[in-house]
Every structure is written in C-alpha cells, then in structure tokens.
Design an enzyme around this catalytic site. Structure first.
Site, PDB file in Angstrom:
ATOM      1  N   HIS A 211      -4.423 -37.287 -22.304  1.00 14.40           N
ATOM      2  CA  HIS A 211      -2.945 -37.409 -22.257  1.00 14.40           C
ATOM      3  C   HIS A 211      -2.367 -36.152 -22.896  1.00 14.40           C
ATOM      4  O   HIS A 211      -2.323 -36.019 -24.116  1.00 14.40           O
ATOM      5  CB  HIS A 211      -2.490 -38.662 -23.022  1.00 14.40           C
TER       6      HIS A 211
ATOM      7  N   HIS B 130       0.715 -32.919 -22.662  1.00 15.71           N
ATOM      8  CA  HIS B 130       1.919 -32.282 -22.112  1.00 15.71           C
ATOM      9  C   HIS B 130       1.744 -30.773 -22.205  1.00 15.71           C
ATOM     10  O   HIS B 130       1.662 -30.225 -23.305  1.00 15.71           O
ATOM     11  CB  HIS B 130       3.159 -32.704 -22.910  1.00 15.71           C
TER      12      HIS B 130
ATOM     13  N   LYS C 210       1.468 -41.729 -13.417  1.00 14.80           N
ATOM     14  CA  LYS C 210       2.047 -42.100 -14.710  1.00 14.80           C
ATOM     15  C   LYS C 210       3.392 -42.792 -14.518  1.00 14.80           C
ATOM     16  O   LYS C 210       4.296 -42.228 -13.906  1.00 14.80           O
ATOM     17  CB  LYS C 210       2.239 -40.836 -15.564  1.00 14.80           C
TER      18      LYS C 210
ATOM     19  N   HIS D  28       3.592 -45.675 -19.898  1.00 14.00           N
ATOM     20  CA  HIS D  28       4.251 -45.549 -21.200  1.00 14.00           C
ATOM     21  C   HIS D  28       4.829 -46.931 -21.488  1.00 14.00           C
ATOM     22  O   HIS D  28       5.891 -47.277 -20.979  1.00 14.00           O
ATOM     23  CB  HIS D  28       5.360 -44.485 -21.166  1.00 14.00           C
TER      24      HIS D  28
ATOM     25  N   HIS E 248      -1.085 -43.976 -25.248  1.00 15.71           N
ATOM     26  CA  HIS E 248      -0.767 -43.776 -26.666  1.00 15.71           C
ATOM     27  C   HIS E 248      -0.428 -45.076 -27.398  1.00 15.71           C
ATOM     28  O   HIS E 248       0.689 -45.239 -27.904  1.00 15.71           O
ATOM     29  CB  HIS E 248       0.347 -42.743 -26.858  1.00 15.71           C
TER      30      HIS E 248
ATOM     31  N   ASP F 193      -1.564 -36.689 -26.541  1.00 16.92           N
ATOM     32  CA  ASP F 193      -0.106 -36.720 -26.358  1.00 16.92           C
ATOM     33  C   ASP F 193       0.528 -35.539 -27.094  1.00 16.92           C
ATOM     34  O   ASP F 193       1.656 -35.624 -27.588  1.00 16.92           O
ATOM     35  CB  ASP F 193       0.512 -38.049 -26.829  1.00 16.92           C
TER      36      ASP F 193
HETATM   37  O1  DOR Z   1       6.826 -38.186 -28.312  1.00 15.49           O
HETATM   38  C1  DOR Z   1       6.741 -38.074 -27.102  1.00 15.49           C
HETATM   39  N1  DOR Z   1       6.925 -36.893 -26.498  1.00 15.49           N
HETATM   40  N2  DOR Z   1       6.465 -39.151 -26.380  1.00 15.49           N
HETATM   41  C2  DOR Z   1       6.492 -39.139 -25.029  1.00 15.49           C
HETATM   42  O2  DOR Z   1       6.272 -40.155 -24.434  1.00 15.49           O
HETATM   43  C3  DOR Z   1       6.868 -37.899 -24.301  1.00 15.49           C
HETATM   44  C4  DOR Z   1       6.613 -36.704 -25.123  1.00 15.49           C
HETATM   45  C5  DOR Z   1       7.281 -35.458 -24.573  1.00 15.49           C
HETATM   46  O3  DOR Z   1       7.168 -35.212 -23.362  1.00 15.49           O
HETATM   47  O4  DOR Z   1       7.879 -34.737 -25.337  1.00 15.49           O
HETATM   48 ZN    ZN Z   2       3.109 -38.293 -23.514  1.00 15.78          ZN
END
Ligand code: DOR
Ligand code: ZN
Length: 338
Positions: free
Chosen positions: A13, A15, A96, A135, A169, A241
């Site tokens: 997971h 980003h 997702k 999520h 998460h 995450d």
């Molecule tokens: O804290 C988070 N940041 N939770 C999420 O679900 C998305 C993520 C983000 O993309 O910044």
């Molecule tokens: Zn995330």
C-alpha cells in the site's frame, strides 16, 4: 556486527504521487523494496487503461532502477463494464475502493457502500479474480469510523465469497478479529499504526507529521495489530501507506493526512521485530504473506540491514519543496548496507 537480510520486501500500500514528488519518492521506495502496490488516488484518479499505463511508465522512469516493480491499481467505480475489467485484468493487481470524501483525493469515490449499488463491478471482479482493496471508514465519529465499517466488510465478504478483499491499513482490534471470520478477508497494516496511538498524535503538542487517515487509535488496538504483525499472521501484510505531502501542507492550518515512511520503513521494522524477539518473522510479514495472498511472484531482491546507526534526514527536498519523514532528525539503530 549484527546483520539481517530482508528477502524481497513488498510494500502492499504505497502512495507515489506524480511529477516532481514522484521523482523524489519513487527512488526512496525502489532502493529497498522489490515491488509495491501503488495507490490510484491521483488528481484525477486512475480510471482508464491509458492513464494507468502512462502512470506506470512514469513510475518506472522515476524509480531509477529496474529492480522495482510497481503493481498498479484502478480507482473503483460502480459502472466499470465486465469487458473493460477483462481487458485490465493483466495490467492491475487490484482495484481500490474509497468511500467518497473519506480521505485525500477520494471525492469521486463511491457515494454509498450498499452492496446492491456496488454489485455490478464486484460481480465482474469476483468472476475475473481481481482483488478488492478497501479504505474501510464510515463518516461517523473519527475514533469509531473503522469499527463502524466492520458490518460493511462482512456484508461484502459474505455476498462475494470468491472475491479477495483486503482491509487496507487496519488500525483496530476489531479489524484484526474479523480476519479470522471470513476466508476471503485479508488486511494490510502500516508501520506507524504498529508504533503510535492517538496520544502520540494529539496527546501533547500536536504532531502534524503523525496525522493520517485512519487516525491512530487506542493502546489496546495497537497491541492487537502488533501481536498479529510480529507473529506474521498469514492474512496480514505490510503496506506502509507512506503518503508524502509537502511540508507546507502538513505544518499549517488544515493539515493534510499522511505519514511519510518509505525511507525508514525497513530499518524501523527490523528494530521493532528484533526488540520483540521476532526477527525470524519479518520476511513473512514484509514479503511471503503478500506473495501468497496476491499470488504474486516478485523477482528476488536481497537487502542487507546492519545494526548500525542511521540518522534520518530532517527532510527530503525536491525543487523548492520539503517532505518530512517519520523520525525526522532522529537516530535509528538499523541501517541499509550501501
Ligand atoms: O493518511 C492518509 N493519506 N490516508 C489515506 O487514506 C490517503 C493518504 C494520502 O493519499 O495522502
Ligand atoms: Zn493510502
């Protein structure tokens, strides 16, 4: 000096963002991880084959080495046709699902979590064997959002017994307990949710770099997550995450949600597993469990960790922007052998 070899670490997971931020963060993941499940919440989110393949190419170019495999995901929509998903099946590892407005860039997520509303896409995914990452938060009281989502996980898991579902998460004891109730339910857990509780975020001076969605919970929740991770619960995988935001969007009024952990994740996991006498389970937690759950055979990548101090930078820089990692400015006891 004590060493430990991490075999083919996977971040299930992640980003990676886009453009200049991508160029900064992709190499920080590709240095230590063999592969990652990449989140689709760009602006606009990834919903077409063209956008997905172009994003994958940008990630490969930004990672700076060919030993990192981005596993792509689509942003869930209610009206994906069976034919479209059949065409996408070999390009993606999962889809997702975000409830609309629940977190960063999720405004175009689903308006209702009613199983009947979701049925068309979920039926196709189930038939095609495409896993569903969720999520799982309601829009209720912030500490109860994940707990309130448990019945929704249950309704989807029982309505689609052949659909592989990943609770993303997880932050609560309730979610850990639910893992054993349905064969088709799995989960990821982050590094930060194994380490912190709400007290660390807001118990003293507010710590914006620890603010994320879902918010860190109670000590008993953290203990349940930690026990499952340390014992390499076979339905639980590591998913950082890691969610970088520019410093000015964290240290401001209206702090963006996300903890940036990818540059320190393996070092801190080694410390955590070692301190708890469970280093022998780390490779299952960061690799083997995910390989089994996703039926994913990554290319082997061995990373040697050494018990030697690592000083975490105060921030990473791209252009005029800074991004602050977890444990910024602190000393860790494990480092990556260069
Ligand atoms: O804290 C988070 N940041 N939770 C999420 O679900 C998305 C993520 C983000 O993309 O910044
Ligand atoms: Zn995330």
């Amino acid at each position: 000096m004590q060493t430990f070899t991490v075999n083919t670490a996977l971040d299930m997971h992640l980003h990676l963002r886009d453009e200049e931020m991508l160029k900064l963060v992709a190499p920080l993941s590709s240095k230590t991880f063999a592969g990652a499940l990449v989140m689709p919440n760009l602006v606009p989110p990834i919903t077409t084959k063209e956008a997905l393949l172009a994003y994958k190419q940008r990630i490969i170019e930004a990672s700076g080495n060919d030993e990192f495999e981005p596993k792509m995901t689509l942003f869930f929509k209610n009206d994906y046709s069976y034919e479209f998903l059949e065409e996408m099946k070999d390009e993606i590892i999962a889809i997702k699902l975000y409830p609309a407005g629940i977190t960063t860039n999720s405004e175009t997520g689903v308006a209702s979590m009613d199983v009947e509303e979701l049925r068309p896409t979920l039926e196709s995914m189930s038939k095609l064997g495409i896993p569903l990452c969720i999520h799982g938060e309601t829009n209720g009281f912030v500490m109860d959002r994940e707990k309130e989502f448990m019945p929704i996980y249950e309704s989807i898991a029982s309505a689609f017994p052949d659909l592989k579902i990943i609770m993303e998460h997880i932050t609560t004891k309730d979610a850990v307990n639910l893992l054993d109730k349905y064969d088709n339910l799995h989960a990821t857990v982050t590094l930060h949710h194994l380490l912190i509780t709400l007290d660390d975020v807001a118990g003293g001076m507010l710590q914006p770099h620890l603010f994320c969605k879902p918010i860190a919970k109670r000590p008993e929740d953290r203990s349940a997550l930690l026990e499952a991770a340390l014992n390499a619960h076979s339905k639980l995988m590591f998913g950082s995450d890691s969610a970088p935001h520019p410093k000015h969007k964290k240290e401001c009024c209206g702090c963006a949600a996300g903890v940036f952990t990818s540059p320190i994740a393996l070092q801190v996991l080694a410390d955590l597993f070692e301190k708890n006498g469970k280093l022998e389970n780390l490779n299952s937690f960061v690799s083997l469990n995910a390989q089994k759950i996703y039926n994913y055979k990554p290319k082997e990548k061995l990373i040697k960790l050494i018990k030697k101090d690592f000083f975490v930078p105060d921030a990473y820089r791209y252009n005029e922007e800074l991004v602050v990692p977890m444990f910024a400015g602190e000393k860790l006891s494990w480092s990556i052998e260069e």
